[in-house]
Scaffold this active site. Sequence first.
Site, short mmCIF file in Angstrom:
data_model
loop_
_atom_site.label_atom_id
_atom_site.label_comp_id
_atom_site.label_asym_id
_atom_site.label_seq_id
_atom_site.Cartn_x
_atom_site.Cartn_y
_atom_site.Cartn_z
N LYS A 1 0.83 -1.21 0.00
CA LYS A 1 0.00 0.00 0.00
C LYS A 1 0.87 1.26 0.00
O LYS A 1 0.65 2.18 -0.79
CB LYS A 1 -0.92 0.04 1.24
CG LYS A 1 -1.87 -1.13 1.38
CD LYS A 1 -2.81 -0.96 2.55
CE LYS A 1 -2.16 -0.93 3.92
NZ LYS A 1 -1.54 -2.22 4.33
N ARG B 1 -9.04 1.24 9.19
CA ARG B 1 -8.64 -0.12 9.56
C ARG B 1 -9.69 -0.80 10.42
O ARG B 1 -9.50 -1.96 10.81
CB ARG B 1 -7.32 -0.06 10.35
CG ARG B 1 -6.08 -0.40 9.54
CD ARG B 1 -4.89 -0.20 10.47
NE ARG B 1 -3.72 -0.91 10.09
CZ ARG B 1 -2.66 -0.35 9.51
NH1 ARG B 1 -2.67 0.90 9.17
NH2 ARG B 1 -1.59 -1.08 9.26
N ARG C 1 11.43 -5.81 4.33
CA ARG C 1 11.20 -4.37 4.10
C ARG C 1 12.22 -3.54 4.88
O ARG C 1 12.54 -3.83 6.02
CB ARG C 1 9.79 -4.01 4.55
CG ARG C 1 9.52 -2.50 4.55
CD ARG C 1 8.08 -2.17 4.51
NE ARG C 1 7.30 -2.64 5.64
CZ ARG C 1 5.99 -2.50 5.74
NH1 ARG C 1 5.30 -1.92 4.77
NH2 ARG C 1 5.35 -2.96 6.79
N ARG D 1 11.70 -1.73 10.47
CA ARG D 1 10.73 -1.30 11.47
C ARG D 1 10.62 -2.37 12.55
O ARG D 1 10.54 -3.55 12.24
CB ARG D 1 9.36 -1.11 10.81
CG ARG D 1 9.21 0.24 10.13
CD ARG D 1 7.97 0.34 9.30
NE ARG D 1 6.76 -0.19 9.94
CZ ARG D 1 5.55 -0.19 9.36
NH1 ARG D 1 5.41 0.31 8.14
NH2 ARG D 1 4.51 -0.68 9.97
N ARG E 1 0.03 -8.26 14.08
CA ARG E 1 -0.53 -7.30 13.12
C ARG E 1 -1.45 -8.01 12.13
O ARG E 1 -2.51 -7.49 11.76
CB ARG E 1 0.60 -6.59 12.37
CG ARG E 1 1.37 -5.65 13.28
CD ARG E 1 2.64 -5.17 12.65
NE ARG E 1 2.41 -4.29 11.51
CZ ARG E 1 3.26 -4.11 10.52
NH1 ARG E 1 4.40 -4.77 10.51
NH2 ARG E 1 2.98 -3.29 9.55
P1 AMP Z 1 1.40 0.91 8.95
O1 AMP Z 1 2.59 1.78 8.70
O2 AMP Z 1 0.20 1.28 8.12
O3 AMP Z 1 1.72 -0.56 8.89
O4 AMP Z 1 0.95 1.20 10.46
C1 AMP Z 1 1.84 0.95 11.54
C2 AMP Z 1 1.06 0.90 12.85
O5 AMP Z 1 0.43 2.16 13.10
C3 AMP Z 1 -0.07 -0.10 12.90
O6 AMP Z 1 0.38 -1.41 13.20
C4 AMP Z 1 -0.93 0.49 14.01
O7 AMP Z 1 -0.35 0.27 15.29
C5 AMP Z 1 -0.83 1.98 13.72
N1 AMP Z 1 -1.89 2.41 12.78
C6 AMP Z 1 -1.71 2.90 11.52
N2 AMP Z 1 -2.88 3.19 10.94
C7 AMP Z 1 -3.84 2.86 11.84
C8 AMP Z 1 -5.26 2.90 11.84
N3 AMP Z 1 -5.95 3.34 10.77
N4 AMP Z 1 -5.91 2.46 12.94
C9 AMP Z 1 -5.25 2.03 14.03
N5 AMP Z 1 -3.92 1.96 14.10
C10 AMP Z 1 -3.20 2.37 13.03
#
Ligand code: AMP
Length: 222
Positions: A13, A88, A122, A165, A176
């Site tokens: 994404k 989400r 990644r 990360r 996750r």
């Molecule tokens: P990502 O970079 O999109 O994988 O997001 C990393 C982390 O940020 C996720 O595992 C959540 O802990 C938090 N996070 C990001 N977007 C959301 C969302 N829309 N709702 C809740 N937590 C989020």
Amino acid sequence: MKFVFLGPPGVGKGTYASRLAPKLGIAHISTGDIFREEAAEGTELGNRISAIMKRGDLVPDGIVIEAIRERVKKDDCRRGFILDGFPRTIQQAKALDRMFRIDMVLNIHMPHDILIEKISARRVCRECGDIYNVADIQRDGIDMPPMLPKVQGKCDKCGGELYQRPDDKPEVIKERLDNYNELTKPLIEYYRKKGLLHEFQARTGPEKVIPQLLELLGKYKR
Ligand code: AMP
């Protein structure tokens, strides 16, 4: 043009959204990036968010929705945006419905084993968030060459340090993915019922995928 990119963590994404948004003249909004910045600032809220992210859990809906509300006010969203990692949960999707009419939701798929291999490989720039990948996946009809920086360990865009990360480590990935399956996957049906869902199989690297997606998203230009 307002798009949502849906799909499990690591499916691409962020890679796709960060390359497509500038070409379409719209903003790339990653809630993950917003929260990583907040966490790096070390504020009280940042520390709370950081602890949640380290566990691989979701940040509470109220905080996420407020963050989006603020972000979309910025000037770069005038012509639209790609939402990467938001919504989400169903509650977040309902809040988004109250804010905007979304043009299309792209649901990105990838076989589970490939997904796991890709997330573990990644690498991300600590400074600007640019995304790289050290995996070279060539099997089962998948052709995903690595996305390497020109200089090992350094970001092509800003020279920042590349790192893995902490939530891309195996023990957190599982949490996750469990959260994705339980809380985010229901959004597929939610958007299908609204007639907004477009399914997309990721089988090749961004060089081939980006032109295809550019053509698809370009159709929504007004
Ligand atoms: P990502 O970079 O999109 O994988 O997001 C990393 C982390 O940020 C996720 O595992 C959540 O802990 C938090 N996070 C990001 N977007 C959301 C969302 N829309 N709702 C809740 N937590 C989020």
